[in-house]
Design an enzyme around this catalytic site. Structure first.
Site, PDB file in Angstrom:
ATOM      1  N   CYS A   1      -0.523   4.193   2.046  1.00 48.15           N
ATOM      2  CA  CYS A   1      -0.354   4.087   3.515  1.00 48.15           C
ATOM      3  C   CYS A   1       1.094   4.358   3.903  1.00 48.15           C
ATOM      4  CB  CYS A   1      -0.697   2.684   4.004  1.00 48.15           C
ATOM      5  SG  CYS A   1      -2.300   2.085   3.520  1.00 48.15           S
ATOM      6  N   ASP A   2       2.006   3.614   3.283  1.00 51.00           N
ATOM      7  CA  ASP A   2       3.377   3.550   3.788  1.00 51.00           C
ATOM      8  C   ASP A   2       4.346   4.460   3.040  1.00 51.00           C
ATOM      9  OD1 ASP A   2       2.301   1.581   5.377  1.00 51.00           O
ATOM     10  OD2 ASP A   2       2.877  -0.034   4.016  1.00 51.00           O
TER      11      ASP A   2
ATOM     12  N   CYS B   1       0.834  -1.206   0.000  1.00 48.85           N
ATOM     13  CA  CYS B   1       0.000   0.000   0.000  1.00 48.85           C
ATOM     14  C   CYS B   1       0.870   1.258   0.000  1.00 48.85           C
ATOM     15  CB  CYS B   1      -0.913  -0.012   1.233  1.00 48.85           C
ATOM     16  SG  CYS B   1      -1.942   1.459   1.358  1.00 48.85           S
TER      17      CYS B   1
END
Ligand code: NAP
Length: 562
Positions: A368-369, A365
Site C-alpha cells: 500500500c504505502d 503494508c
C-alpha cells in the site's frame, strides 16, 4: 491426458470473456451517458496522462455511453471547474464534483469502474442507514482521499467517498489523489499511508472504513470508529454464514454452494486477507510467481461465480438458537451454521511512537504505502517471510531498505533469504527497535543490540513492521468459542469448534498459515458442514459424545444452538 498451458489459458480467457460480456450488459442497462473530461498540461505527456487515456479507452471499448473530451490546463473549462493539476479527470461535471488527480491505474481501476456505474445510474447505492446520516448533512464537505495503485484497501474508501458525493452533489465534492502522481500533496497533508481521507482538510479516516462509519465521520468531521446500527428488516436466510473473505472463507464458499447449501460470505475489510497484501507469492501450486492481489482477484472472481459476498460489513454479534442470528453493521442473517475464517491481524511491536506515527511513517503494508518511500530510507522489522518479501518489494520501488531482526538467523525460507544478498539488502542482526521518534513524521528509531547491550539511533523515514500476526479471535471469544493455549480457535480434526454448529478454518486456527493450507482447511470445513447438516451431530446425543468436540476445554452443552 496432459494438461498444458493452453488449457489454463483457455479457462482464464473464457472467464474473462464472460466477465466482459456481463460488464457490457451492465453498461448497456445504464440510463445515462458518462461524459469524462481529461485535463493535462500542454506538452507534458507523462505516464499518468497516458495511463488515464488507456484506462478510459479500455472502458470505452465496452460501451458507447462513455465519452472522452481532452483539454489543456489553460482551457477555459479548466478555469470554470478549477482544475490545475495534470492529469485531472472529471466525470460528469455538470452533475457531480468528482475528480481523479492522477490516473485510475491498478487497484484504482476498480474504483473507477464503480464510479462510472454509479454515475451512469445516478444512484449512490448507499445503505438505508447511511442515507439517514447523509440526510442530516447541512454544510459543504470537500473530501480528499489519498490512494495508491497498489493499495487493495483504497477502492473501498474511494467508493465510500463516491457514494457520498453522488448522494449529495450540491454539498459534497470529492478528490481522489494518487500519491505517486502528487507526492507533494501527500506531503502537505502528512498522508504517509493510504488510504487516508480528509474532509474540509480534517483527517476523518485512516485505512478503509465501513460505509456507515465513513459517512458518520464525514458528517461529524471527526474520525469515528464505530457505527451503532439500527435494526434492519432485511433478513438474509442461509445454511452457512462464512465470516472472513480470505482464501479459507472464499474456498469454503465455493464448496458449500456447490454442495447446494445457501451461503453468505461476510468480509469487513478487503477481500483476500493477508494474501492481498503479499507482494509476490511463489509457493501456491499452479503459479510459479504471482502477485498476492492478483491471486486474490482470481479467487474472488471464482468464488463470485457461486457465492454471494457481503463486503464492508462487520459482524457485531451472533445470537444462539436454531437458526442462529448473525447481526452485521448492515443487516441480519439467519443461519444454520457459521464458519469462522476471520484470519489474523498484523502484530504490533508495542514500542513508544508506534501508534503515534502510524500513517506518519509507520506502516504495516509495503504494497500500500511503499510508493511513498521512493528514494527514502526505511527499515523493515522482523525476520520471517513477510519481512523479507516486503523488504524486496520496497527495494524495487526505489527505497533504501534494511532489515532489523532480533536474532542472528532469519525465520524466512532460504529461497527468500538468499534474495536479500542478491538485492543488496543489509540485515541488522540481534537488534530490537525500542522506540520510534520524529516530529510531524518518523525521523529516527532507537535500536538496542541485545548481544552487546549497545543502544543507538538510526535516521529513517519509514518503519515497516512485519513481526507476524495475531489471530482475529475477538468475535469467537465474544460468543464463547474456546481457544487453545496459543490463543487460536480450538477445533477438532473436522474443523468443528467447541460450539456446536460453529466451525473454523484458515489462519485463525493457527498451524502452518500458508495460502494453500488455508484453502485446504476451508474446503475441509465446508465438507464437514455439508455432512453435519445432513446428519447434525449435536442433535444425536450418542454421536455427539463420540466426537472430539467433547474433548474441547469449554465445550458447550448439547442444545446450545437449538
Ligand atoms: P512469522 O513467520 O511469524 O515471523 C515473524 C517474525 O517477526 C519473526 O522473525 C520474529 O522473530 C519476528 N518478531 C515477532 N515478534 C517480534 C517483536 N516483538 N519484535 C521483533 N521481532 C519480532 O510471520 P510472517 O513473516 O508474517 O509470516 C506469517 C506466515 O505467513 C508464515 O507462516 C509465513 O510462512 C507465511 N508467509 C508466506 C509468504 C510466502 O510464502 N510468500 C509470505 C509472507 C508470509 P523470531 O524469528 O525471533 O521469532
Amino acid at each position: 491426458m496432459a494438461w498444458g498451458h493452453d488449457h489454463t489459458d483457455k479457462t482464464a480467457e473464457n472467464a474473462q470473456q464472460a466477465f466482459l460480456k456481463q460488464l457490457k450488459q451492465t453498461f448497456a442497462s445504464l440510463p445515462n451517458e458518462i461524459p469524462i473530461f481529461l485535463f493535462s498540461q500542454r506538452g507534458k505527456e507523462d505516464v499518468f496522462v497516458d495511463a488515464s487515456r488507456q484506462v478510459i479507452r479500455a472502458f470505452r471499448g465496452l460501451t458507447d455511453k462513455i465519452t472522452l473530451k481532452e483539454f489543456n490546463l489553460d482551457h477555459e473549462l479548466a478555469a470554470k471547474w478549477h482544475v490545475d493539476s495534470s492529469p485531472t479527470l472529471l466525470i460528469d461535471p455538470d452533475h457531480y464534483n468528482i475528480r481523479w488527480i492522477g490516473a485510475p491505474m491498478g487497484e484504482e481501476g476498480r474504483s473507477f469502474l464503480e464510479a462510472m456505474l454509479l454515475m451512469g445510474a445516478r444512484k449512490s447505492g448507499l445503505s438505508d442507514q447511511s442515507l439517514k446520516v447523509m440526510e442530516r448533512l447541512e454544510e459543504a464537505r470537500n473530501i480528499k482521499i489519498f490512494v495508491s495503485p497498489t493499495c487493495p484497501y483504497c477502492p473501498q474508501q474511494v467508493v465510500n467517498g463516491l457514494k457520498a458525493a453522488i448522494e449529495r452533489p450540491e454539498l459534497v465534492s470529492l478528490e481522489i489523489i494518487d500519491i505517486q502522481c502528487r507526492p507533494d500533496l501527500a506531503e502537505q497533508y502528512a498522508a504517509h499511508s493510504v488510504p487516508q481521507a480528509f474532509a474540509n482538510d480534517i483527517l476523518i479516516g485512516q485505512g478503509a472504513q465501513q460505509e456507515e462509519v465513513f459517512v458518520s465521520s464525514l458528517l461529524k468531521l471527526e474520525a469515528q470508529t464505530i457505527f451503532i446500527p439500527e435494526r434492519t428488516e432485511k433478513v438474509v436466510e442461509t445454511d452457512v454464514v462464512i465470516i472472513g473473505g480470505g482464501p479459507a472463507g472464499l474456498t469454503a464458499g465455493i464448496y458449500t454452494e456447490r454442495s447446494g447449501l445457501r451461503t453468505a460470505v461476510i468480509e469487513r475489510d478487503a477481500l483476500g486477507g493477508q494474501v492481498a497484501l503479499t507482494p509476490i507469492v511463489e509457493n501456491y501450486p499452479g503459479f510459479t510467481q504471482v502477485g498476492g492481489k492478483t491471486l486474490v482477484d482470481i479467487m474472488v472472481s471464482h468464488a463470485l461465480q457461486y457465492v454471494q459476498i457481503f463486503q464492508g460489513e462487520e459482524v457485531l454479534d451472533i445470537k444462539p438458537g436454531q437458526p442462529m442470528e448473525v447481526l452485521t453493521t448492515r443487516r441480519k442473517f439467519l443461519t444454520k451454521t457459521i464458519l469462522l475464517a476471520t484470519g489474523a491481524t498484523h502484530r504490533q511491536l508495542g514500542v513508544p511512537g508506534e501508534q503515534q506515527f502510524s500513517g506518519r511513517g509507520v506502516s504495516y503494508c509495503a504494497t500500500c504505502d511503499g510508493p511513498l518511500f521512493k528514494g527514502r530510507k526505511v527499515i523493515v522489522v522482523g525476520g520471517g517471510n513477510s519481512a523479507v518479501t516486503e523488504a524486496l518489494y520496497l527495494k524495487h520501488t526505489g527505497a533504501s531498505v534494511s532489515i532489523v531482526h532480533r536474532r542472528d538467523k532469519l525465520r524466512a525460507q532460504d529461497v527468500l533469504a538468499n534474495q536479500l544478498e542478491i538485492n543488496g539488502i543489509p540485515v541488522v542482526w540481534n537488534t530490537e527497535v525500542k522506540g520510534i521518534d520524529g516530529k510531524q513524521r518518523v525521523q529516527k528509531v532507537k535500536l538496542w543490540n541485545n548481544e552487546t547491550g549497545e543502544i543507538s539511533e538510526m535516521a529513517v523515514d519509514g518503519v515497516f513492521i512485519a513481526v507476524g500476526y495475531e489471530p482475529a479471535v475477538g468475535l469467537a471469544e465474544k460468543i464463547g468459542v474456546a481457544l487453545n493455549e496459543d490463543g487460536y480457535i480450538w477445533h477438532d480434526s473436522l474443523h468443528r469448534t467447541s460450539v456446536p454448529g460453529i466451525y473454523s478454518a484458515g489462519d485463525v486456527e493457527g498451524g502452518y498459515k500458508q495460502i494453500v493450507t488455508a484453502t485446504g482447511q476451508g474446503a475441509a470445513a465446508a465438507m464437514t458442514i455439508f455432512e453435519d447438516l445432513i446428519n447434525p451431530y449435536w442433535k444425536n446425543e450418542e454421536q455427539f459424545r463420540k466426537t472430539d468436540v467433547q474433548s474441547s476445554p469449554q465445550v458447550q452443552p448439547i442444545g446450545a444452538i437449538r
